[in-house]
Design a protein around this motif. Structure first.
Motif, mmCIF file in Angstrom:
data_model
loop_
_atom_site.group_PDB
_atom_site.id
_atom_site.type_symbol
_atom_site.label_atom_id
_atom_site.label_comp_id
_atom_site.label_asym_id
_atom_site.label_seq_id
_atom_site.Cartn_x
_atom_site.Cartn_y
_atom_site.Cartn_z
ATOM 1 N N VAL A 239 0.873 -1.177 0.000
ATOM 2 C CA VAL A 239 0.000 0.000 0.000
ATOM 3 C C VAL A 239 0.908 1.224 0.000
ATOM 4 O O VAL A 239 1.756 1.379 0.879
ATOM 5 N N ILE A 240 0.732 2.088 -1.010
ATOM 6 C CA ILE A 240 1.544 3.293 -1.136
ATOM 7 C C ILE A 240 0.640 4.485 -0.838
ATOM 8 O O ILE A 240 -0.347 4.716 -1.540
ATOM 9 N N ILE A 241 0.978 5.240 0.201
ATOM 10 C CA ILE A 241 0.174 6.403 0.600
ATOM 11 C C ILE A 241 0.787 7.650 -0.030
ATOM 12 O O ILE A 241 1.916 8.022 0.286
ATOM 13 N N CYS A 242 0.019 8.284 -0.903
ATOM 14 C CA CYS A 242 0.506 9.465 -1.627
ATOM 15 C C CYS A 242 -0.380 10.682 -1.428
ATOM 16 O O CYS A 242 -0.124 11.740 -2.026
ATOM 17 N N GLY A 243 -1.409 10.567 -0.634
ATOM 18 C CA GLY A 243 -2.309 11.684 -0.405
ATOM 19 C C GLY A 243 -3.380 11.301 0.585
ATOM 20 O O GLY A 243 -3.543 10.134 0.946
ATOM 21 N N GLY A 244 -4.119 12.324 1.032
ATOM 22 C CA GLY A 244 -5.219 12.081 1.952
ATOM 23 C C GLY A 244 -4.951 12.600 3.341
ATOM 24 O O GLY A 244 -3.839 13.015 3.686
ATOM 25 N N GLY A 245 -6.002 12.584 4.163
ATOM 26 C CA GLY A 245 -5.909 13.028 5.546
ATOM 27 C C GLY A 245 -5.373 11.948 6.462
ATOM 28 O O GLY A 245 -4.970 10.866 6.021
ATOM 29 N N ASP A 246 -5.395 12.242 7.762
ATOM 30 C CA ASP A 246 -4.820 11.315 8.736
ATOM 31 C C ASP A 246 -5.425 9.917 8.665
ATOM 32 O O ASP A 246 -4.752 8.923 8.972
ATOM 33 N N GLU A 247 -6.679 9.820 8.253
ATOM 34 C CA GLU A 247 -7.363 8.527 8.250
ATOM 35 C C GLU A 247 -6.738 7.516 7.295
ATOM 36 O O GLU A 247 -6.874 6.301 7.479
ATOM 37 N N VAL A 248 -6.034 8.007 6.245
ATOM 38 C CA VAL A 248 -5.516 7.066 5.253
ATOM 39 C C VAL A 248 -4.409 6.190 5.836
ATOM 40 O O VAL A 248 -4.194 5.067 5.362
ATOM 41 N N PHE A 249 -3.714 6.656 6.845
ATOM 42 C CA PHE A 249 -2.659 5.843 7.452
ATOM 43 C C PHE A 249 -3.262 4.601 8.103
ATOM 44 O O PHE A 249 -2.780 3.480 7.911
ATOM 45 N N THR A 250 -4.323 4.807 8.852
ATOM 46 C CA THR A 250 -5.015 3.674 9.468
ATOM 47 C C THR A 250 -5.596 2.755 8.404
ATOM 48 O O THR A 250 -5.507 1.514 8.504
ATOM 49 N N GLN A 251 -6.197 3.331 7.369
ATOM 50 C CA GLN A 251 -6.769 2.520 6.293
ATOM 51 C C GLN A 251 -5.709 1.672 5.609
ATOM 52 O O GLN A 251 -5.964 0.519 5.237
ATOM 53 N N ALA A 252 -4.510 2.222 5.432
ATOM 54 C CA ALA A 252 -3.438 1.474 4.790
ATOM 55 C C ALA A 252 -3.060 0.238 5.602
ATOM 56 O O ALA A 252 -2.836 -0.848 5.045
ATOM 57 N N VAL A 253 -2.979 0.401 6.920
ATOM 58 C CA VAL A 253 -2.692 -0.753 7.774
ATOM 59 C C VAL A 253 -3.833 -1.760 7.678
ATOM 60 O O VAL A 253 -3.614 -2.976 7.589
ATOM 61 N N ASP A 254 -5.064 -1.261 7.659
ATOM 62 C CA ASP A 254 -6.227 -2.142 7.566
ATOM 63 C C ASP A 254 -6.186 -3.033 6.326
ATOM 64 O O ASP A 254 -6.572 -4.204 6.379
ATOM 65 N N MET A 255 -5.731 -2.474 5.197
ATOM 66 C CA MET A 255 -5.849 -3.206 3.928
ATOM 67 C C MET A 255 -4.579 -3.940 3.522
ATOM 68 O O MET A 255 -4.568 -4.633 2.506
#
Length: 355
Positions: A239-255
């Motif tokens: 999972v590569i995080i390239c944008g979004g608010g704080d919630e995307v970090f948690t979502q990345a771990v989730d998926m």
């Protein structure tokens, strides 16, 4: 000389700045083409660490060499060069530890427009020309070279730290210019399935062109649920995080997959406080998921290798430049465009000669 500066938090303007002073290893340059970055928007409007008064902004630039120091070997006046956004002090002791991005202090690799004057001025200094400036191969356009200095290297950094193996399923969260190049990087590293997450039509169409196999939108439901459904409950290898608010970090771990999933973050999370780590999808601390939080790779060799990818037809970031402005004065307009993000905007290039 005229320079575009951060007057105070939230306020920018033009300033009569001191001329840059040549150093023995350095070069003084004139910007030929520049582009504001979302990082410039964060610097001006998003808070963060305190900056020097009237700090000259900007770190994405193609420039003409005007003068070189006595100890510069590889560059001469009149050359048009790519100026990497990330300019480590290659003489810092921490470099010998392999700490290329934070060698002498946190974010010491990111100097331009942060701890030293940036490129949005009539002239600027690069303290160490031979280790920093990049030769532009014949046939590479201004747009292509300009995209390499930050956007391409940052997106590719995100892909590299996702530990992609041939045949992997990769999710790219946020498909602005950085995310689009993360998609391109993931494709070149061997990802079979690339799930892009974003909503702006101009970006979703480019995501598919650059290698995404599908595009998901939060408007169609919970992103984690959508990814888990499409992967049969396994989740993504990377999972590569390239944008979004704080919630995307948690979502990345989730998926991310248990045992082998890797989260690679190149996104800027503004402000203070904490990012959430989910206990359940984090295996209550034992999920075997790897997290990388990375500043982009920089320096001369890095950018010259990316420019070779363009030279030989492997990548073409030119499509990222959707808007052109002319004249150094238009930098202020370009910054506002990056802040407001018109529907058809990805990146805006300003040619400083006004032509």
């Amino acid at each position: 000389m005229k320079a575009f500066v951060l007057v105070e938090p939230g306020v920018v303007g033009w300033h009569d700045a001191p001329e840059p002073q040549l150093t023995p290893y350095g070069a003084i340059l004139r910007p030929v083409a520049v582009t504001p970055c979302s990082s410039d928007v964060h610097t001006v409007y998003g808070g963060g660490s305190r900056k020097a008064p009237n700090l000259i902004l900007g770190h994405e630039c193609v420039a003409e060499v005007l003068e070189t120091g006595d100890l510069v070997k590889d560059f001469k006046p009149g050359e048009i060069v790519a100026v990497p956004a990330i300019t480590p002090d290659w003489r810092a002791m921490g470099i010998q530890e392999g700490n290329y991005k934070h060698a002498s202090a946190p974010f010491s690799g990111h100097q331009l427009g942060r701890s030293i004057p940036g490129v949005f001025a009539e002239r600027f200094l690069i303290p160490d020309a031979d280790t920093t400036l990049a030769k532009i191969p014949e046939g590479v356009t201004l747009e292509q070279a300009l995209m390499c200095v930050d956007v391409v290297t940052t997106g590719f950094t995100g892909a590299e730290y996702a530990d992609i193996q041939f045949g992997d399923t990769v999710v790219v969260m946020g498909i602005g210019p950085i995310g689009l190049m993360a998609i391109e990087g993931a494709r070149h590293l061997g990802a079979a399935r690339i799930i892009a997450v974003g909503t702006r039509p101009v970006c979703t169409s480019l995501a598919l062109e650059y290698g995404a196999t599908e595009v998901l939108s939060y408007k169609n439901g919970n992103i984690v649920d959508q990814v888990m459904e499409r992967t049969g409950g396994l989740g993504a290898d990377g999972v590569i995080i390239c944008g979004g608010g704080d919630e995307v970090f948690t979502q990345a771990v989730d998926m991310a997959r248990y045992g082998i999933g890797t989260i690679s973050n190149v996104n800027y999370f503004g402000g203070t406080g904490n990012l959430g780590f989910p206990k359940f999808s984090g295996g209550r601390g034992m999920a075997g998921k790897t997290i990388h939080t990375e500043l982009a790779k920089g320096g001369r060799i890095r950018i010259e290798r990316l420019l070779k990818m363009i030279q030989y037809g492997r990548i073409n970031p030119q499509k990222l430049v959707t808007h052109h402005l002319h004249g150094l004065d238009e930098v202020e307009t370009a910054l506002q465009m990056m802040k407001e993000k018109p529907a058809d905007l990805v990146k805006v290039m300003v040619k400083t000669d006004g032509k």
